[in-house]
Structure formats: C-alpha cells, structure tokens
Design an enzyme around this catalytic site. Structure first.
Site, short mmCIF file in Angstrom:
data_model
loop_
_atom_site.label_atom_id
_atom_site.label_comp_id
_atom_site.label_asym_id
_atom_site.label_seq_id
_atom_site.Cartn_x
_atom_site.Cartn_y
_atom_site.Cartn_z
N ALA A 347 -9.83 24.45 -2.33
CA ALA A 347 -9.09 23.91 -1.19
C ALA A 347 -8.50 25.07 -0.41
O ALA A 347 -8.34 26.16 -0.94
CB ALA A 347 -7.97 23.00 -1.69
N MET A 348 -8.19 24.81 0.85
CA MET A 348 -7.60 25.86 1.69
C MET A 348 -6.55 25.24 2.60
O MET A 348 -6.79 24.23 3.25
CB MET A 348 -8.73 26.54 2.49
N GLU A 349 -5.40 25.92 2.64
CA GLU A 349 -4.19 25.34 3.24
C GLU A 349 -4.06 25.48 4.74
O GLU A 349 -2.94 25.42 5.26
CB GLU A 349 -2.97 26.01 2.60
N ASN A 350 -5.15 25.67 5.49
CA ASN A 350 -5.07 25.84 6.95
C ASN A 350 -3.97 24.95 7.53
O ASN A 350 -3.89 23.76 7.22
CB ASN A 350 -6.40 25.45 7.60
N HIS A 382 -0.12 21.85 -4.34
CA HIS A 382 -0.27 23.29 -4.12
C HIS A 382 -0.49 23.58 -2.63
O HIS A 382 0.18 24.42 -2.04
CB HIS A 382 -1.44 23.79 -4.98
N GLU A 383 -1.40 22.86 -2.02
CA GLU A 383 -1.74 23.14 -0.62
C GLU A 383 -0.58 22.79 0.32
O GLU A 383 -0.34 23.48 1.30
CB GLU A 383 -3.01 22.40 -0.20
N HIS A 386 2.03 25.40 0.47
CA HIS A 386 1.64 26.50 1.35
C HIS A 386 2.06 26.28 2.81
O HIS A 386 2.16 27.23 3.57
CB HIS A 386 0.12 26.68 1.35
N GLU A 405 0.79 32.47 -3.26
CA GLU A 405 0.16 31.73 -4.35
C GLU A 405 1.11 31.45 -5.51
O GLU A 405 1.06 30.40 -6.12
CB GLU A 405 -1.09 32.46 -4.84
#
Ligand SMILES: *[C@@H]1O[C@H](CO)[C@@H](O)[C@H](O)[C@H]1NC(C)=O
Ligand SMILES: *[C@@H]1O[C@H](CO)[C@@H](O)[C@H](O)[C@H]1NC(C)=O
Ligand SMILES: *[C@@H]1O[C@H](CO)[C@@H](O)[C@H](O)[C@H]1NC(C)=O
Ligand SMILES: *[C@@H]1O[C@H](CO)[C@@H](O)[C@H](O)[C@H]1NC(C)=O
Ligand SMILES: *[C@@H]1O[C@H](CO)[C@@H](O)[C@H](O)[C@H]1NC(C)=O
Ligand SMILES: *[C@@H]1O[C@H](CO)[C@@H](O)[C@H](O)[C@H]1NC(C)=O
Ligand SMILES: [Zn+2]
Length: 939
Positions: A347-350, A382-383, A386, A405
């Site tokens: 996953a990525m928190e953009n 988690h995301e 961020h 992180e």
C-alpha cells in the site's frame, strides 16, 4: 508505504511448511514492513543512476532554487478496454503518455543553471519566465542526454537573481511501465470470457507509485522530500473512465468523442513522492465521516459484491480516531482509497489517494480469514497515520524515514485497538513489531535508525532504508519512550510537533525538542535527546544482565555473532518487578556497572525485568533467577505477565543463539508450554524453534524434535474442538497455531483431520468449500504436503479459477507445500510466466518453495539460473528467502561465489554473515540439542 506482502506471505507459508507457524498477528507486522520494503525494490530498474550522474557534486539537488507550485497536465493514451467486433478494426493498446508542466520557484542564490530531477522522459520546449517582470529568459541548452542521469539541466543565457521568482515550463513524454513503477498499467478481467482466447473481458487501468524517487519519471520536478509545493493537476483520459488525483475534482468536461479532462483543486503543500493519480473504470462506496468525503474504489464486480464494505466501514472510524488523538483534522475534504489488482508495495499513503493491493483491502465474508480482516485494519491504520506522519509533517531527507514508518506502525497499534477492540491485537502487534526489529538489529550489519544524511544518496541507498529497522525499531523505540515519559506526556509532545511543523519538514531533533517540551511542562526530568540519541544514532540494542544475588546490573551490545567487539551503550529504562513487589521503573546510564536494590533477591524471590516488554532490549539473569522464573511458569504461569512469558522464551533462545547462555536453558524454557493455553508464549516458542527447524530439518535431530513438540502441543490441540471455530479472536489465533504445530509435527489426529477436510472439499460436487477461512491456509498446506499430483492439480485449478485474492494467496502458498520434487520444479517454472503467477507474487511464491525443505535446493539452482530476470525487482527478498537454511561450508562457498560473480549487495552481505553464524552454531550445538530432545522424549 506498507511493505511487501509477498514476503509476508512468504514468511507465512514458510512457517506453515516448517513446524512453525505462520501466524496471524505476527505475520501481519512482518507484512507491513516487508511489504513496504519489497515493494520498494520491485521495479526492474534497468540501471541505477550512477554516482557520476551529473554536474551537481552529489546526488542531491542544489539548494539555490525552491519550488512553490506546479501546474501539471498528464495524458496517458492507453485504452481501458479493447473490444473486438466483427468487421471493425480494433486499436492497438498504447503505453505512451504525454504532458506538460509549469513549475514556479523562488531563487535563493543566483545561478544560470536550473537543475531538476527527470528520468527517462523526453523533454521539449523549455520556457523560463521571470515572474516578477514577466520577461522570458533565453535557454542556451538543455542537458538530459547522459545515460541514467537523474537530472535535467536547463542552462540559461542570463543568471537568475537571488530573491527573484521564476517559472519553467516544459513539454514531455514517456512510457507507461508494465512493471509497476512510476506510472504503470495494471490489468484484470471483468465478467466472464465468452470463449477461450476471448480478450473482450480484459481491462486496463493506469496508476502511479512514486515513492521514493519515481516522481521524476512522471514529470520533471524537484524530487526531494523537503522541496514541498502545491500541485494543480489536469488529467486527460478516455471518456468512459474516471480519473482520481490527490485533491478534490474541480472540473471535468468532454473534449471530443474519445477524450475528456478532469482538473483538480490545488493539493496541500506536499512532497513529490506523495503525488498520485489513477485512471480506471472502477466504482466506489463511501464511508461515514461528517466532514471528509471518503470513497473506497475497486473493480465494479468487487464493489457490487460488497467486498470493499469492511474497508469502508473502518476507514471513517480510523480517520476520526486520529483526528481526535492528534487534535488536528485531516487536511483535505476528500480521501480516496483504491484497491489495485497490481501494486508493489502492499500500500502507499499518497495524500488523498491511498493505493492498496486489492488483496489487502477487499474482504469477502465467509471466504476471507480472520487474519485477513486484521491485516486490512492494520494496513489501513498504517496508511491513514501517514496522512499526518509523512504527509503533513515530512522527514527532511530519507535518512529519517523512520519518522514516517516508525510512527505509522506505532500509531496503528492504537488505531486498530480502537476500531476493533474485540480483536485484542495490541499486545500481539507490539510483540511482533519488537521481534522483527530485534532480528535485523542483532547483526553487526544493521544500521542506525537515523544515519547521517550524507550516507543516504542514491535511490538504492534510499530503498534500503525501508526495512525492519525503520518500521519496527522505529515503532519500538517510540513505544519505549512513551512508556518512560508517560504516554500522556508523549502524546502532548506529538500534538505540538504535528501542529507546529505541519506542511513543513522535520528531523529527529525536532521530535526530541517537542517531547522535551512536553516533559518540561509536566515537570519531568528526562533528557529526551540525550537518552534517545543512544537509540537512534547507534546500531543495535543492549542485553541487560542482572545478578539477583548481589543486585548488580550491566549492559552490553547484543549481537548474534559474539566475536564482534562493541563498546556501545545506551540509556536503558528498566521496568522491574518481583513476586513480592509491584513494577517500578529506573534508568540505567551508559557504560556503568551499577548496584540496585530493585534487582536484589533477598528471600529467594524471582526478579523480572522489562515488564510488559516496553523496552527495546533483552534481559539475562544469573542462573538461579532463570531457574526461579521457569519454575514459576511451570507451576503458576499467571503470576508472570503473558507478554513476558513469551519474551522469556524469546530472550532465552536468542541469548543462546548469541552463546551467552547454554542452549539447554532455551530448550528448558519451552517445558511450561505443555500447560500453556495462551497465544503469545506459543507464538514465541514456535517462532524461535523455527530456527532449529531450519538448521536441523535435514538432519537426525529432526525426528526427536518432532516427537517432543507433538508431546508439548497435544494438550493444547486436544483442549479445542477442531470442528468449530471459537468466537473470540485470541482463541482463534490459538487454534490456528495449535493446528499448525500439531500438523507440521505429524500429530496423527491433526493429519487425519486436515486430510479429511480437504478430501471432502475435493469430493463435493458443489463449488462450496466448507473449510473455515481461518483454517484454510494450514489445511490446504498439510493436505497438499501429504497428497500427490491429484491434490496439487485440484489446488492449482482452484487457484486459477478463484477471483478472491486471499483465497488465491492461500492456495498459492499451499501449492509450495508438496513433497514431490517434480511438482515443485514445475511450479517454479510457472513463476517465469506472468500469466500464471503475477509479477508481484513471483518473489513470495519462490520463497514459499524455498521454505519447503524439499524445495530449497531447487530454488537455489533456479534463482541462479534465472538471475538476470529475477534480480531486477526481487534480489534482496530472494536472497533472504533462499539462504535461510544455509549452514554448511559448501553452501557458504557457493553463496560467496555467487555474491562476487552476480550480486554484491547488502542482502548478500547479510546472508553471508548469517550463514557463517549458522555454521558455527550448528557445529557447537547439534549434539547437545539432539541429546536434550532424546532425553526429554525418553521420559
Ligand atoms: C492553481 O489553482 C489555483 C486555484 O484554482 C490558482 O489560484 C493557482 O494560481 C493555480 N496555481 C498554478 C501554479 O497554476
Ligand atoms: C463483414 O463483412 C463482410 C464483407 O464485407 C460481409 O460479407 C459480412 O456480412 C460482414 N459481417 C457482418 C457480421 O457484418
Ligand atoms: C496495430 O499494430 C500492428 C503491428 O504493429 C499494425 O500492423 C496495425 O496496423 C496496428 N493497428 C492499428 C489499428 O493501429
Ligand atoms: C498542455 O497540453 C495540453 C494538451 O495537449 C494543451 O491543451 C495545453 O495547451 C498545453 N499547455 C501548455 C502550456 O503548453
Ligand atoms: C459494515 O457495517 C455495517 C453496519 O454497521 C454492518 O452491518 C456490516 O456487517 C459491516 N460489514 C462488514 C463487512 O464488516
Ligand atoms: C552473582 O553474584 C554473586 C555474588 O557476588 C557471585 O558469586 C556470582 O558469581 C554472580 N553470578 C553471575 C552469573 O555473575
Ligand atoms: Zn508506511
């Protein structure tokens, strides 16, 4: 980001195959960081930027220009579907994208060259304007021709003046990647193909993944985290698609019969690596939130089937939790999440557009397991963390990525606990996090949490920072600090830190400063920076040794390899109790032997340090105190907190691994398990014995070891009714681990149960699968291991026909469990074909096979034979996976040779170090361990 699920899955599988368990909660953390990790290397990077990339003296941009805002137009030309019709020529898919951009910037120091980051883009028509005078400035040359340069240099006829405001406009074009980096295409199937070879159900979408340095492959930009700016974005896309960006849509209209455009409001001031957009035919469902419009997007079929419902249910709750916990509202009015069929990392928190692998976002009632549900909560938590830690306040440079992180992991413990209190996962997650950190940080090749900026320059340096140190040690030292200064005080410091530094960048000194402020306000005495720098600027962690006979205590750097000399020491907060006194805390100072009454046993009572494992260190005791603690656990375990029952086992095993105590002490610490019914102690033992399994499952030690473990687990296994799944989560975890240990150690009633359940599924005429989702992983694996070609083919067919990601993952893992060499070998070949095994699953599939004792040698040969193809995006992960059993001189020689000829890297250096340790360990311990198991099972 969230790290590589593949590894995590790999771990899980591995565990199942071995004795040990995969487990649930555990694996979750591993997943989180590995996901993010592996995701980081995935991209086949044909070449890394060389250090001689361009005129700037190092890999960093000069500081003479500061970007303020961008206007970016992007136009990916691909089709989301290509429908073949009779007598109509259908178009070819295209991977071209074009665009143009204007960046407005401020000049801090006069220069006649503008440096930006740009990779693999064809750039044209540069126009430089003086914004103060509205005059054009002549461009004398554009230099982006050097191979693999990460810089674009625009040389000017006249110098830019310090204090002036300028803009640079460019046209550019590039190629949409098929390998999941920068801007990439992802594929899936919608509906049912009408006939074999029918491609009309194929669908394509475009997504981006830019952390850490791939924004420069999407448009020329100042691609460093402290070069924050706002972005006005317009996407041109096919008329039947929807474009999503970081910010809320401002305008959308039709251009012609094929195209439309969508424009977005300006983003918040943010770093380039958080930029994102997607173009797809996805649908969405919304979440409850009174101010923010939260949408969760997925394939239309998945949305229609309600698979995004669980994610949507918890996202609003988690966002609200963080808003009130930090006392800062989420910075935008919209938040999209999208479940992508292909993505590495997990996953990525953009900012405003979080991307997830669809397997970690979609939940199917009755099909997805409990573990899967927990994982979804964990990743979302988690995301979302961020959105504050990383997006709102960003590290100055990648050397402090732990500020992103570590905090995301740490905050997710509390967010998950808040949104799913009945899961009772907090302790499990914290322990899991601690152990992941310890594992890497016990090697001399570890790195400080916060290395000097100058040490982290190239993309490959940066990528290597996304590891369990940044994720897990980061979270562990935060937890230790919070426990020591008091969580309330810590939270106050965090609120001030976020509020004062929002839209800015920070380093760890800023963090210490704000927590110090909170400590001072509370009239505390902790010197935060002085204490914490010993944890963040040095590698490793200590073992605190206590002699309860005279109350003496000292610390020493803990390393698996005891021949490494080290004189490092730390400020260690020690929480201590005994069977006659309640916990108290004291702080050990670096470097001294001290005498403390708290550690003195006057009447034969036991002393326990690191109560509830809030500290990032191990504890050793004099033999008498160990004896008393182990006796207490055998007699009445509840006198010792459950986290510590697990940790005593973990410390004993790791101290033995480092040759600080006898290995027999470690083995003795597992005796109490015979009557233990809680998850954490079992998990700890199983995880630690996994090392024994890896070292010995090719030797004569393995027989007696299995007999012993069968004996230990029998009580736990039979205390449960395996035909039913308990209702509370913690008992479900215990049930899973019981079955894993029992079956992998061949407890007959377990094998019988697994084989029967699988056979019922195979023989049922319906597609219905009556195996409870929680148990599928272990049942599938055991049944495939015991079975032959028929079971394997059945599982493979189910794998291919299932559209549920979590089901697919479990089957993919189970397929690696067979003992038939030819099946394993064929399965390995399948990983070379992306139509059989998706690219993002290649590494985890290979590692599943390597974790099977029958497959390990096959894999070692296989990855060497196909290294050219595999290493590009999976190098470190594969090396880690395949070398885990290495413990002979011959294997070491092969590995060294391989490293010299093919792959010199941190991953191989670590593997070589670990193999040396293994060789020595086996030669010193094998006989003693064999005797211990034989003695224990002869009773
Ligand atoms: C971005 O859009 C905002 C409002 O729509 C406008 O005020 C601003 O000037 C734009 N910025 C750029 C760089 O075009
Ligand atoms: C396709 O074109 C051919 C030749 O022009 C014609 O004979 C045929 O009927 C057409 N088929 C359809 C389904 O329109
Ligand atoms: C598709 O590509 C092929 C091969 O490059 C070419 O012959 C054909 O004309 C193209 N079709 C279209 C519709 O552009
Ligand atoms: C950017 O590209 C779009 C689409 O090709 C075009 O309409 C627009 O005029 C371009 N903008 C500039 C500033 O060149
Ligand atoms: C989502 O929440 C609704 C309302 O609370 C509930 O009925 C539903 O079962 C939940 N769905 C999932 C998948 O958890
Ligand atoms: C603990 O202290 C006692 C008393 O000084 C000493 O005899 C003993 O050797 C020490 N034990 C260890 C393990 O150092
Ligand atoms: Zn992350």
């Amino acid at each position: 980001m969230s790290k590589n699920s593949s590894v995590s899955k790999a771990f899980a599988a591995a565990f199942v195959v071995l004795t040990v368990s995969a487990i649930t909660g555990l694996v979750i953390m591993i997943i989180v960081y590995n996901t993010e990790i592996s995701s980081m290397n995935p991209t086949p990077r044909p070449t890394f930027p060389s250090t001689t990339a361009g005129p700037p003296p190092d890999m960093r941009l000069p500081k003479n220009l500061r970007p303020q805002s961008y206007k970016v137009l992007l136009w990916p030309r691909f089709y989301t579907k290509i429908i073949e019709e009779v007598n109509v020529t259908s178009p070819n898919q295209t991977l071209l994208f074009t665009g143009n951009s204007t960046v407005n910037f401020h000049c801090v120091q006069s220069t006649s060259s503008i440096y930006l980051n740009s990779m693999w883009l064809i750039v044209a028509n540069p126009v430089v304007m003086n914004k103060d005078t509205n005059e054009k400035i002549g461009v004398s040359a554009v230099n982006d021709q050097q191979d693999n340069s990460i810089f674009l240099e625009v040389q000017l006829n006249s110098a830019l003046e310090a204090g002036g405001n300028y803009s640079l406009s460019l046209d550019f074009s590039g190629e949409i990647s098929e390998f999941l980096y920068a801007i990439y295409v992802s594929t899936y199937v919608e509906g049912v193909p009408a006939h074999e070879g029918d491609t009309n159900t194929e669908r394509f979408l475009v997504a981006t993944n830019l952390e850490p340095t791939d924004a420069s492959r999407l448009f020329p930009c100042f691609d460093e985290p402290d070069m924050k700016a706002t972005f006005n974005v317009t996407i041109i896309h096919r008329r039947d698609t929807k474009a999503l960006g970081n910010a809320e849509q401002s305008d959308s209209n039709i251009i012609d019969k094929e195209w439309k455009y969508t424009s977005f409001h300006p983003t918040p001031i943010m770093s380039t690596y958080l930029f994102a957009f997607t173009v797809s035919e996805f649908n969405s469902i919304s979440s409850q939130h009174d101010r923010v419009n939260i949408q969760t997007y997925a394939r239309p079929e998945a949305i229609a089937a309600g698979h995004a419902q669980y994610a949507a249910n918890i996202t609003g709750e988690i966002l609200k939790f963080y808003e009130s916990h930090f006392e800062i509202i989420y910075a935008q009015t919209k938040l999209d999440q999208i479940a992508l069929p292909d993505l590495e990392p997990t996953a990525m928190e953009n900012w405003g557009l979080i991307t997830y692998q669809e397997g970690v976002l979609l939940y199917e009632k009755g099909v997805s397991s409990l573990l899967h549900k927990e994982f979804i909560a964990m990743i979302i938590a988690h995301e979302l963390a961020h959105q504050w830690f990383g997006n709102l306040v960003t590290m100055k440079w990648w050397n402090d990525i732990w500020l992103n992180e570590g905090f995301a992991n740490y905050m997710s413990f509390f967010a998950v606990d808040h949104v799913e209190p009945t899961f009772k996962l907090k302790d499990m997650h914290m322990m899991n996090n601690l152990h992941n950190a310890f594992e890497q940080d016990s090697l001399a090749s570890s790195h400080p949490l916060s290395p000097p900026q100058g040490d982290i320059q190239t993309t490959s340096d940066i990528i290597q920072m996304f590891d369990s140190i940044s994720y897990c040690k980061g979270a562990a030292v935060l937890r230790m600090l919070a426990d020591y200064v008091d969580k309330r005080v810590f939270d106050n410091g965090i609120k001030m830190y976020l509020s004062d530094l929002r839209y800015k960048n920070s380093d760890q000194n800023d963090l210490w400063e704000y927590i110090q402020k909170a400590v001072d306000e509370d009239a505390g005495h902790t010197e935060v920076a002085e204490m914490m720098n010993t944890w963040t600027k040095q590698i490793g962690y200590p073992v605190v040794t206590i002699n309860t006979t005279n109350g003496e205590v000292y610390q020493k750097h803990f390393l698996f390899n005891d021949s490494s000399e080290s004189s490092l020491s730390w400020f260690v907060p020690v929480r201590v109790m005994s069977n006659i006194s309640a916990p108290t805390v004291l702080l050990l100072k670096p470097g001294k032997i001290e005498n403390k009454d708290e550690f003195l046993s006057t009447n034969g009572e036991w002393i326990l340090a690191n109560v509830n494992c809030s500290g990032y260190y191990r504890v050793n005791y004099n033999p008498e105190n160990w004896e008393r603690l182990l006796t207490q656990m055998e007699k009445n375990p509840h006198r010792i907190p459950v986290m510590n029952r697990g940790q005593l086992v973990d410390d004993a095993f790791n101290l033995a691994r480092a040759k600080i105590v006898e290995v027999t002490l470690a083995l003795n610490s597992t005796r109490f398990l015979r009557n233990e019914r809680e998850f954490l102690p079992w998990e700890s033992a199983v995880r630690n014995l996994e090392y024994f399994v890896l070292m010995f499952d090719r030797s004569e030690v393995y027989g007696p070891m299995q007999v012993y473990l069968r004996k230990q687990v029998e009580g736990l296994y039979n205390s449960q009714n395996q035909s039913e799944v308990p209702t509370d989560h913690s008992s479900q975890h215990t049930q899973i681990i019981a079955i894993q240990v029992a079956c992998s150690n061949r407890l007959p009633e377990c094998l019988e149960m697994a084989t029967e359940m699988f056979a019922n599924w195979m023989n049922s005429n319906t597609t219905e699968n009556n195996i409870h989702p929680n148990l599928r992983s272990v049942i599938y694996c055991q049944a495939v291991a015991v079975g032959g070609k028929e079971e394997w083919e059945f599982a493979w067919n189910k794998f291919q026909s299932s559209s549920d990601t979590s089901e697919k993952d479990q089957l993919r893992e189970a397929l690696a469990c067979t003992k038939k060499i030819w099946l394993l070998s064929r399965y390995l070949e399948y990983t070379l074909n992306p139509e059989m095994i998706r690219l993002m699953d290649v590494a985890s599939t290979i590692n599943h096979i390597a974790n099977n004792v029958a497959g390990q040698a096959l894999v070692w040969n296989f990855i060497r034979a196909h290294w050219e193809y595999l290493h590009m995006w999976h190098g470190p992960e594969l090396i880690r996976g395949v070398t885990r059993r290495f413990c002979t001189q011959f294997e070491l020689d092969e590995l060294v040779k391989f490293s010299i000829e093919y792959y010199q890297s941190t991953a191989t250096r670590r593997a070589i170090e670990q193999t040396r340790v293994n060789i020595q360990w086996v030669s010193q311990n094998k006989d003693i361990i064999l005797q211990w198991f034989e003695r224990e099972t002869a009773l």
